[in-house]
Scaffold this active site. Structure first.
Site, mmCIF file in Angstrom:
data_model
loop_
_atom_site.group_PDB
_atom_site.id
_atom_site.type_symbol
_atom_site.label_atom_id
_atom_site.label_comp_id
_atom_site.label_asym_id
_atom_site.label_seq_id
_atom_site.Cartn_x
_atom_site.Cartn_y
_atom_site.Cartn_z
ATOM 1 N N CYS A 73 8.140 -1.785 3.068
ATOM 2 C CA CYS A 73 7.986 -0.387 2.666
ATOM 3 C C CYS A 73 9.060 0.495 3.275
ATOM 4 O O CYS A 73 9.257 1.625 2.846
ATOM 5 C CB CYS A 73 6.606 0.134 3.062
ATOM 6 S SG CYS A 73 6.193 -0.138 4.781
ATOM 7 N N SER A 121 -5.882 -6.076 2.042
ATOM 8 C CA SER A 121 -5.077 -6.022 0.825
ATOM 9 C C SER A 121 -5.016 -7.408 0.204
ATOM 10 O O SER A 121 -4.665 -8.378 0.875
ATOM 11 C CB SER A 121 -3.662 -5.529 1.153
ATOM 12 O OG SER A 121 -2.849 -5.503 0.001
ATOM 13 N N GLN A 158 -2.735 -7.895 7.661
ATOM 14 C CA GLN A 158 -1.989 -9.115 7.962
ATOM 15 C C GLN A 158 -2.841 -10.156 8.680
ATOM 16 O O GLN A 158 -2.398 -11.291 8.867
ATOM 17 C CB GLN A 158 -0.756 -8.780 8.811
ATOM 18 C CG GLN A 158 0.245 -7.867 8.150
ATOM 19 C CD GLN A 158 1.074 -8.552 7.086
ATOM 20 O OE1 GLN A 158 1.153 -9.784 7.020
ATOM 21 N NE2 GLN A 158 1.705 -7.772 6.232
#
Length: 358
Positions: free
Chosen positions: A303, A186, A169
């Site tokens: 998630c 990511s 993040q």
């Protein structure tokens, strides 16, 4: 649909899509093949790697993975010795650490304060010589709090431990600490494609492989890379710019003003401002989301949001189950306009008012 769930995933940048298309439409060679087409594909992979590394500290390089979950698993399982981590880490860290504990590895999970920040004195007491790995998230995915990772890394370095930073993040949003040994990233959190991430590794550090096979990727990671995904990740990395932070800061100010009377979860000052986690005591979040079907926001991390359990992060900062269940996460960024944000917030506020929470 008004999209306010940037922590779950970000919209794909047009530049990333453009970089991917040739490798999806006409150029299909395996980047690990020795023929000319394979070498061209490999060159595209290496260009992408260099673009991602440009925003990273000097003295290391990223290895491509299928995503941050693989990167974090590799970093944790590829090291040895006792682990120190934080109670507010992502499940990809906490669940992997728990799996290592079941195999006999010593683990210390440090608590955080009401602001979501770790106490550095407690961290110093736990990170002692003999510690093998210290794992800390830079920007929390649920509440946006920025941990003092540079200070934690200094403690790890002094103890001779490997420092792992979950920068998923944070990469492209806040300054990255220079003294970490491993960083997970990511692509889809910074306007790149889903299905690809990276583990940045400091030069000279080696890890046990997580995946065994051909060892195609640097540092021994096995599996055929997708030039399309790598190219998209690399293109997204080149778009990292200060104007994103300025835009997000302006949106934050408007959002906080519009959500007058709501309580912000976690530190208000030491946080990434594109993550607004707020609560109204007594709020029925399931009803709120049902009535705001044209606004995409989250009741927690993507998630875990379907589990029905209160957020472990909100519980870790001292919220009761009721307070945690009365919290929502609103995320915005590069492609969010002020009009969209305010319209989405107006819908949320109006729906809350229908519950008697104006």
């Amino acid at each position: 649909m008004i999209y306010l769930d940037y922590q779950a995933t970000t919209p794909l940048a047009p530049e990333a899509l453009a970089a991917m298309l040739p490798w999806l439409e006409t150029q299909h060679a395996n980047p690990h093949a020795a023929h000319r087409a394979g070498r061209q594909a490999k060159a595209a992979v290496e260009v992408a790697r260099d673009r991602i590394a440009a925003a990273m500290p000097a003295g290391g390089a990223p290895s491509f993975t299928s995503g941050a979950t693989e990167a974090l698993n590799w970093a944790i399982k590829g090291t040895t010795g006792p682990i120190v981590t934080l109670a507010t880490e992502h499940a990809a860290v906490l669940d992997t650490v728990a799996a290592e504990a079941r195999r006999g590895r010593a683990v210390v999970v440090l608590p955080v304060g009401r602001d979501g920040l770790v106490d550095l004195d407690r961290a110093a007491a736990a990170i002692r010589p003999g510690t093998g790995l210290v794992a800390a998230m830079l920007v929390n995915n649920e509440i946006g709090v920025i941990q003092p990772v540079a200070a934690i890394a200094a403690l790890a370095q002094a103890a001779g431990a490997v420092m792992l930073c979950d920068a998923v993040q944070g990469y492209g949003r806040v300054a990255l600490p220079a003294d970490c040994d491993l960083m997970a990233m990511s692509a889809h959190k910074l306007h790149g494609p889903k299905g690809i991430g990276a583990l940045w590794m400091r030069d000279g550090l080696s890890l046990e492989p997580l995946l065994h096979g051909g060892g195609q990727e640097r540092a021994g990671r096995s599996g055929t890379l997708s030039p399309a995904l790598c190219a998209g990740f690399g293109a997204a990395a080149t778009l990292i710019a200060a104007e994103d932070a300025d835009h997000v800061a302006r949106l934050w100010a408007r959002a906080v003003e519009r959500l007058d009377g709501w309580t912000i979860n976690g530190s208000v000052t030491q946080r990434y401002r594109g993550n607004l986690n707020v609560r109204r005591n007594g709020l029925d979040v399931a009803r709120l989301m049902s009535e705001c079907r044209d606004v995409a926001f989250s009741a927690g991390s993507a998630c875990a949001s379907g589990s029905g359990r209160p957020s472990h992060v909100l519980r870790a900062i001292g919220l009761s189950d009721g307070e945690a269940r009365s919290s929502i996460r609103i995320g915005f960024g590069r492609y969010t306009t002020a009009d969209e944000l305010l319209a989405g917030l107006d819908a949320i506020v109006a729906a809350a008012a229908r519950q008697g929470l104006a």
